[in-house]
Motif scaffolding. Structure first.
Motif, PDB file in Angstrom:
ATOM      1  N   THR A  11      -7.802  18.738  17.557  1.00  0.00           N
ATOM      2  CA  THR A  11      -7.879  19.420  18.847  1.00  0.00           C
ATOM      3  C   THR A  11      -9.172  19.025  19.539  1.00  0.00           C
ATOM      4  N   PHE A  12      -9.203  19.292  20.841  1.00  0.00           N
ATOM      5  CA  PHE A  12     -10.332  18.886  21.662  1.00  0.00           C
ATOM      6  C   PHE A  12     -10.734  20.041  22.563  1.00  0.00           C
ATOM      7  N   SER A  13     -12.008  20.120  22.837  1.00  0.00           N
ATOM      8  CA  SER A  13     -12.490  21.100  23.811  1.00  0.00           C
ATOM      9  C   SER A  13     -12.455  20.461  25.186  1.00  0.00           C
ATOM     10  N   ILE A  14     -12.572  21.287  26.202  1.00  0.00           N
ATOM     11  CA  ILE A  14     -12.601  20.764  27.570  1.00  0.00           C
ATOM     12  C   ILE A  14     -13.792  19.824  27.736  1.00  0.00           C
ATOM     13  N   ARG A  15     -14.906  20.162  27.124  1.00  0.00           N
ATOM     14  CA  ARG A  15     -16.109  19.311  27.215  1.00  0.00           C
ATOM     15  C   ARG A  15     -15.868  17.948  26.589  1.00  0.00           C
ATOM     16  N   GLN A  16     -15.214  17.932  25.413  1.00  0.00           N
ATOM     17  CA  GLN A  16     -14.950  16.654  24.751  1.00  0.00           C
ATOM     18  C   GLN A  16     -14.076  15.749  25.619  1.00  0.00           C
ATOM     19  N   LEU A  17     -13.019  16.316  26.184  1.00  0.00           N
ATOM     20  CA  LEU A  17     -12.139  15.500  27.026  1.00  0.00           C
ATOM     21  C   LEU A  17     -12.841  15.062  28.302  1.00  0.00           C
ATOM     22  N   ASN A  19     -16.038  14.511  28.676  1.00  0.00           N
ATOM     23  CA  ASN A  19     -16.964  13.439  28.306  1.00  0.00           C
ATOM     24  C   ASN A  19     -16.231  12.136  28.024  1.00  0.00           C
ATOM     25  N   GLU A  20     -15.135  12.223  27.299  1.00  0.00           N
ATOM     26  CA  GLU A  20     -14.400  11.023  26.933  1.00  0.00           C
ATOM     27  C   GLU A  20     -13.813  10.316  28.152  1.00  0.00           C
ATOM     28  N   PHE A  21     -13.242  11.091  29.072  1.00  0.00           N
ATOM     29  CA  PHE A  21     -12.544  10.496  30.208  1.00  0.00           C
ATOM     30  C   PHE A  21     -13.349  10.534  31.504  1.00  0.00           C
ATOM     31  N   LYS A  22     -14.589  11.000  31.418  1.00  0.00           N
ATOM     32  CA  LYS A  22     -15.451  11.101  32.600  1.00  0.00           C
ATOM     33  C   LYS A  22     -14.755  11.875  33.719  1.00  0.00           C
ATOM     34  N   ALA A  23     -14.186  13.005  33.326  1.00  0.00           N
ATOM     35  CA  ALA A  23     -13.503  13.906  34.257  1.00  0.00           C
ATOM     36  C   ALA A  23     -14.315  15.191  34.338  1.00  0.00           C
ATOM     37  N   THR A  24     -14.022  15.999  35.312  1.00  0.00           N
ATOM     38  CA  THR A  24     -14.712  17.280  35.450  1.00  0.00           C
ATOM     39  C   THR A  24     -13.843  18.397  34.883  1.00  0.00           C
ATOM     40  N   PRO A  25     -14.478  19.472  34.429  1.00  0.00           N
ATOM     41  CA  PRO A  25     -13.691  20.625  33.984  1.00  0.00           C
ATOM     42  C   PRO A  25     -12.774  21.134  35.093  1.00  0.00           C
ATOM     43  N   ARG A  26     -13.256  21.064  36.315  1.00  0.00           N
ATOM     44  CA  ARG A  26     -12.442  21.498  37.451  1.00  0.00           C
ATOM     45  C   ARG A  26     -11.157  20.688  37.537  1.00  0.00           C
ATOM     46  N   ALA A  27     -11.256  19.362  37.309  1.00  0.00           N
ATOM     47  CA  ALA A  27     -10.067  18.502  37.356  1.00  0.00           C
ATOM     48  C   ALA A  27      -9.071  18.908  36.267  1.00  0.00           C
ATOM     49  N   LEU A  28      -9.570  19.147  35.062  1.00  0.00           N
ATOM     50  CA  LEU A  28      -8.667  19.543  33.981  1.00  0.00           C
ATOM     51  C   LEU A  28      -8.011  20.882  34.270  1.00  0.00           C
ATOM     52  N   ARG A  29      -8.762  21.824  34.818  1.00  0.00           N
ATOM     53  CA  ARG A  29      -8.177  23.123  35.181  1.00  0.00           C
ATOM     54  C   ARG A  29      -7.148  22.951  36.301  1.00  0.00           C
ATOM     55  N   PHE A  30      -7.426  22.042  37.241  1.00  0.00           N
ATOM     56  CA  PHE A  30      -6.478  21.760  38.318  1.00  0.00           C
ATOM     57  C   PHE A  30      -5.165  21.223  37.743  1.00  0.00           C
ATOM     58  N   VAL A  47      -8.020  24.995  24.252  1.00  0.00           N
ATOM     59  CA  VAL A  47      -7.965  24.087  23.108  1.00  0.00           C
ATOM     60  C   VAL A  47      -6.880  23.059  23.412  1.00  0.00           C
ATOM     61  N   TYR A  48      -7.314  21.808  23.542  1.00  0.00           N
ATOM     62  CA  TYR A  48      -6.392  20.734  23.908  1.00  0.00           C
ATOM     63  C   TYR A  48      -5.908  20.022  22.653  1.00  0.00           C
ATOM     64  N   SER A  49      -4.618  19.769  22.617  1.00  0.00           N
ATOM     65  CA  SER A  49      -4.000  19.077  21.481  1.00  0.00           C
ATOM     66  C   SER A  49      -4.045  17.565  21.715  1.00  0.00           C
ATOM     67  N   HIS A  50      -3.598  16.860  20.701  1.00  0.00           N
ATOM     68  CA  HIS A  50      -3.462  15.398  20.829  1.00  0.00           C
ATOM     69  C   HIS A  50      -2.515  15.070  21.993  1.00  0.00           C
ATOM     70  N   LYS A  51      -1.434  15.827  22.105  1.00  0.00           N
ATOM     71  CA  LYS A  51      -0.468  15.618  23.188  1.00  0.00           C
ATOM     72  C   LYS A  51      -1.130  15.834  24.554  1.00  0.00           C
ATOM     73  N   ASP A  52      -1.970  16.876  24.682  1.00  0.00           N
ATOM     74  CA  ASP A  52      -2.679  17.116  25.940  1.00  0.00           C
ATOM     75  C   ASP A  52      -3.611  15.954  26.269  1.00  0.00           C
ATOM     76  N   ARG A  53      -4.260  15.418  25.234  1.00  0.00           N
ATOM     77  CA  ARG A  53      -5.170  14.289  25.443  1.00  0.00           C
ATOM     78  C   ARG A  53      -4.417  13.074  25.977  1.00  0.00           C
ATOM     79  N   VAL A  54      -3.265  12.794  25.376  1.00  0.00           N
ATOM     80  CA  VAL A  54      -2.451  11.658  25.825  1.00  0.00           C
ATOM     81  C   VAL A  54      -1.965  11.909  27.255  1.00  0.00           C
ATOM     82  N   ARG A  55      -1.537  13.130  27.538  1.00  0.00           N
ATOM     83  CA  ARG A  55      -1.068  13.469  28.884  1.00  0.00           C
ATOM     84  C   ARG A  55      -2.204  13.288  29.898  1.00  0.00           C
TER      85      ARG A  55
END
Length: 159
Positions: A11-17, A19-30, A47-55
């Motif tokens: 699993t991944f936190s919003i911060r991890q994703l 950082n990895e994808f250079k996205a903002t938390p706001r974008a992920l919430r959007f 809590v983001y799953s592997h599937k969420d990361r791929v999506r």
């Protein structure tokens, strides 16, 4: 580490994703608000799953190539089918080819517009140089040239 990212139980936190994808938390919430991502919750934390990361990876790739959110949603919905991704790949191929054709047309349109603008600028500069060089973008240079000529003419007249 790459092997860890492919494990479905990771699993991944919003911060991890972010950082990895250079996205903002706001974008992920959007994307979550639009139903494109569906993270689990542990208290107040997402809590983001592997599937969420791929999506998320597919969403960002789609945005980067100019697909709309509805087009991205269509491709993501195919991700869930049990056909080894064949339906999604076929639809993605079609969308990507359409987008490439549209971008090529835009590039041609932009190239044509640039040619027209450069030609218009050349014509306007030539005409202004004839009638009002002081109004040209480099008018300060012309002003110095005119002052030097005027100063030279005044000296020649003995003033």
């Amino acid at each position: 580490m790459a092997a860890d990212l492919r494990r479905p139980e990771r699993t991944f936190s919003i911060r991890q994703l972010c950082n990895e994808f250079k996205a903002t938390p706001r974008a992920l919430r959007f994307y979550e608000d639009k139903g494109l991502l569906t993270p689990a919750r542990e208290g107040l934390n997402r809590v983001y799953s592997h599937k969420d990361r791929v999506r998320l990876q597919l969403i960002l790739r789609g945005k980067r190539v100019g697909l709309s959110l509805s087009e991205i949603r269509e491709l993501l919905d195919l991700y869930d089918e049990n056909d080894d991704g064949a339906a999604q790949m076929a639809r993605s191929l079609k969308k990507f080819r359409e987008r490439a054709t549209a971008l090529e047309q835009q590039r041609d349109d932009i190239d044509g517009a640039l040619i027209e603008l450069r030609e218009a600028c050349d014509r306007l500069e030539k005409r202004l140089a004839e009638i009002r060089p002081d109004l040209l973008p480099r008018s300060a240079d012309y002003e110095q040239l005119l002052r030097a000529r005027l100063d030279g003419a005044e000296m020649a007249l003995g003033k």
